[in-house]
Scaffold this motif. Structure first.
Motif, PDB file in Angstrom:
ATOM      1  N   GLU A 142     -59.979  19.552 -32.094  1.00  0.00           N
ATOM      2  CA  GLU A 142     -60.439  19.688 -30.713  1.00  0.00           C
ATOM      3  C   GLU A 142     -59.445  20.496 -29.882  1.00  0.00           C
ATOM      4  O   GLU A 142     -59.841  21.368 -29.101  1.00  0.00           O
ATOM      5  CB  GLU A 142     -60.667  18.318 -30.081  1.00  0.00           C
ATOM      6  CG  GLU A 142     -61.196  18.398 -28.660  1.00  0.00           C
ATOM      7  CD  GLU A 142     -61.890  17.128 -28.230  1.00  0.00           C
ATOM      8  OE1 GLU A 142     -63.122  17.021 -28.414  1.00  0.00           O
ATOM      9  OE2 GLU A 142     -61.190  16.228 -27.727  1.00  0.00           O
ATOM     10  N   TYR A 152     -65.024  21.442 -26.347  1.00  0.00           N
ATOM     11  CA  TYR A 152     -64.706  20.194 -27.035  1.00  0.00           C
ATOM     12  C   TYR A 152     -65.653  19.922 -28.210  1.00  0.00           C
ATOM     13  O   TYR A 152     -66.737  20.499 -28.297  1.00  0.00           O
ATOM     14  CB  TYR A 152     -64.767  19.025 -26.042  1.00  0.00           C
ATOM     15  CG  TYR A 152     -63.724  19.134 -24.954  1.00  0.00           C
ATOM     16  CD1 TYR A 152     -62.448  18.601 -25.135  1.00  0.00           C
ATOM     17  CD2 TYR A 152     -64.001  19.804 -23.767  1.00  0.00           C
ATOM     18  CE1 TYR A 152     -61.482  18.713 -24.139  1.00  0.00           C
ATOM     19  CE2 TYR A 152     -63.046  19.919 -22.766  1.00  0.00           C
ATOM     20  CZ  TYR A 152     -61.781  19.382 -22.967  1.00  0.00           C
ATOM     21  OH  TYR A 152     -60.824  19.507 -21.992  1.00  0.00           O
ATOM     22  N   LYS A 155     -68.555  14.017 -29.634  1.00  0.00           N
ATOM     23  CA  LYS A 155     -67.779  12.775 -29.614  1.00  0.00           C
ATOM     24  C   LYS A 155     -67.860  12.001 -30.919  1.00  0.00           C
ATOM     25  O   LYS A 155     -66.910  11.328 -31.313  1.00  0.00           O
ATOM     26  CB  LYS A 155     -68.239  11.894 -28.448  1.00  0.00           C
ATOM     27  CG  LYS A 155     -67.861  12.450 -27.086  1.00  0.00           C
ATOM     28  CD  LYS A 155     -68.292  11.510 -25.957  1.00  0.00           C
ATOM     29  CE  LYS A 155     -67.877  12.057 -24.599  1.00  0.00           C
ATOM     30  NZ  LYS A 155     -68.292  11.153 -23.488  1.00  0.00           N
ATOM     31  N   TRP A 156     -68.996  12.101 -31.623  1.00  0.00           N
ATOM     32  CA  TRP A 156     -69.165  11.283 -32.828  1.00  0.00           C
ATOM     33  C   TRP A 156     -68.213  11.705 -33.948  1.00  0.00           C
ATOM     34  O   TRP A 156     -67.922  10.912 -34.848  1.00  0.00           O
ATOM     35  CB  TRP A 156     -70.608  11.356 -33.336  1.00  0.00           C
ATOM     36  CG  TRP A 156     -71.115  12.714 -33.699  1.00  0.00           C
ATOM     37  CD1 TRP A 156     -71.829  13.565 -32.916  1.00  0.00           C
ATOM     38  CD2 TRP A 156     -70.945  13.392 -34.950  1.00  0.00           C
ATOM     39  NE1 TRP A 156     -72.115  14.727 -33.583  1.00  0.00           N
ATOM     40  CE2 TRP A 156     -71.587  14.651 -34.848  1.00  0.00           C
ATOM     41  CE3 TRP A 156     -70.333  13.060 -36.158  1.00  0.00           C
ATOM     42  CZ2 TRP A 156     -71.626  15.570 -35.882  1.00  0.00           C
ATOM     43  CZ3 TRP A 156     -70.366  13.984 -37.210  1.00  0.00           C
ATOM     44  CH2 TRP A 156     -70.998  15.204 -37.061  1.00  0.00           C
ATOM     45  N   HIS A 159     -64.928   9.428 -34.389  1.00  0.00           N
ATOM     46  CA  HIS A 159     -65.130   7.981 -34.329  1.00  0.00           C
ATOM     47  C   HIS A 159     -63.923   7.217 -34.854  1.00  0.00           C
ATOM     48  O   HIS A 159     -63.659   6.100 -34.431  1.00  0.00           O
ATOM     49  CB  HIS A 159     -66.349   7.580 -35.176  1.00  0.00           C
ATOM     50  CG  HIS A 159     -67.644   7.660 -34.422  1.00  0.00           C
ATOM     51  ND1 HIS A 159     -67.736   7.434 -33.080  1.00  0.00           N
ATOM     52  CD2 HIS A 159     -68.902   7.944 -34.841  1.00  0.00           C
ATOM     53  CE1 HIS A 159     -68.992   7.565 -32.694  1.00  0.00           C
ATOM     54  NE2 HIS A 159     -69.726   7.884 -33.746  1.00  0.00           N
ATOM     55  N   HIS A 162     -61.696   5.466 -32.585  1.00  0.00           N
ATOM     56  CA  HIS A 162     -62.251   4.374 -31.778  1.00  0.00           C
ATOM     57  C   HIS A 162     -62.622   3.132 -32.584  1.00  0.00           C
ATOM     58  O   HIS A 162     -63.056   2.136 -32.022  1.00  0.00           O
ATOM     59  CB  HIS A 162     -63.501   4.878 -31.040  1.00  0.00           C
ATOM     60  CG  HIS A 162     -63.281   6.149 -30.291  1.00  0.00           C
ATOM     61  ND1 HIS A 162     -62.448   6.237 -29.198  1.00  0.00           N
ATOM     62  CD2 HIS A 162     -63.746   7.416 -30.501  1.00  0.00           C
ATOM     63  CE1 HIS A 162     -62.425   7.487 -28.757  1.00  0.00           C
ATOM     64  NE2 HIS A 162     -63.203   8.215 -29.536  1.00  0.00           N
TER      65      HIS A 162
END
Length: 209
Positions: A142, A152, A155-156, A159, A162
């Motif tokens: 990123e 960017y 988001k997945w 993972h 997170h």
């Protein structure tokens, strides 16, 4: 095919038809592509992916790398005090299983400009600073994409950063080992041909597969 995977993912990013995405790539001066891998080849890691995918509802534990000018760049850990930025043939990272590609956009930069950006990032991404949850390959990808000007990542893709709470220590250690560049470079079948300072490791590592 890898092409259809790239197109499908790019269609999600651009809300475009397959033909429109192919046209974007064909017209781009310097197309930048995110290559996404499932971490590792072992069944144990596949089982971790299964648990994470079901826990999150989508995604899993992924390795990310940026492809530009025919080379793929990413970041991994090592014990020696040197950069963890490495380069391999696109979609051929030996430590992981290729999954799909996402066209990120046209950075419009020359090959020298891309090289200079990558070289300037190496001191910031030293191998011993690799952290599975806080400074991993997807964070590097990123950061590189942003420096290239294509924005960017979805988001997945990251993972892993997170889901640390749902992985036990053994699972974390297993995934961490898969990002150990020294282990990869010791493997005679490695596809990694640049590890640090732009030096080719292809001959030393036994050549690409």
């Amino acid at each position: 095919s890898s092409s259809s995977g790239r197109i499908a993912a790019a269609r999600r990013r651009y809300a475009a038809t397959e033909a429109e995405v192919e046209d974007m790539i064909a017209k781009a001066k310097t197309p930048v592509i995110l290559n996404v891998y499932s971490c590792g080849h072992a069944k144990a890691i596949q089982n971790i992916n299964y648990v994470v995918e079901n826990f999150l509802g989508e995604g899993g534990v992924f390795h990310g790398a940026i492809e530009v000018y025919g080379h793929e760049h990413s970041f991994g850990g090592c014990r020696q005090n040197r950069s963890g930025v490495f380069t391999c043939k696109p979609k051929r990272c030996p430590m992981h299983s290729y999954r799909e590609s996402i066209y990120l956009g046209d950075c419009k930069l020359s090959e020298k400009q891309v090289h200079d950006i990558l070289e300037s990032m190496k001191p910031e991404w030293m191998g011993p600073t690799y952290d599975l949850l806080r400074k991993n390959c997807c964070y590097f990808s990123e950061a590189f994409a942003v420096r290239l000007g294509v924005g960017y990542l979805p988001k997945w893709v990251n993972h892993l950063a997170h889901v640390g709470a749902v992985l036990d220590d053994e699972s974390k250690a297993a995934i961490h080992d898969l990002h150990n560049l020294e282990e990869a470079l010791d493997d005679a079948a490695t596809d990694v041909w640049e590890f640090v300072h732009g030096k080719s490791a292809e001959g030393e590592a036994g050549g690409a597969t």
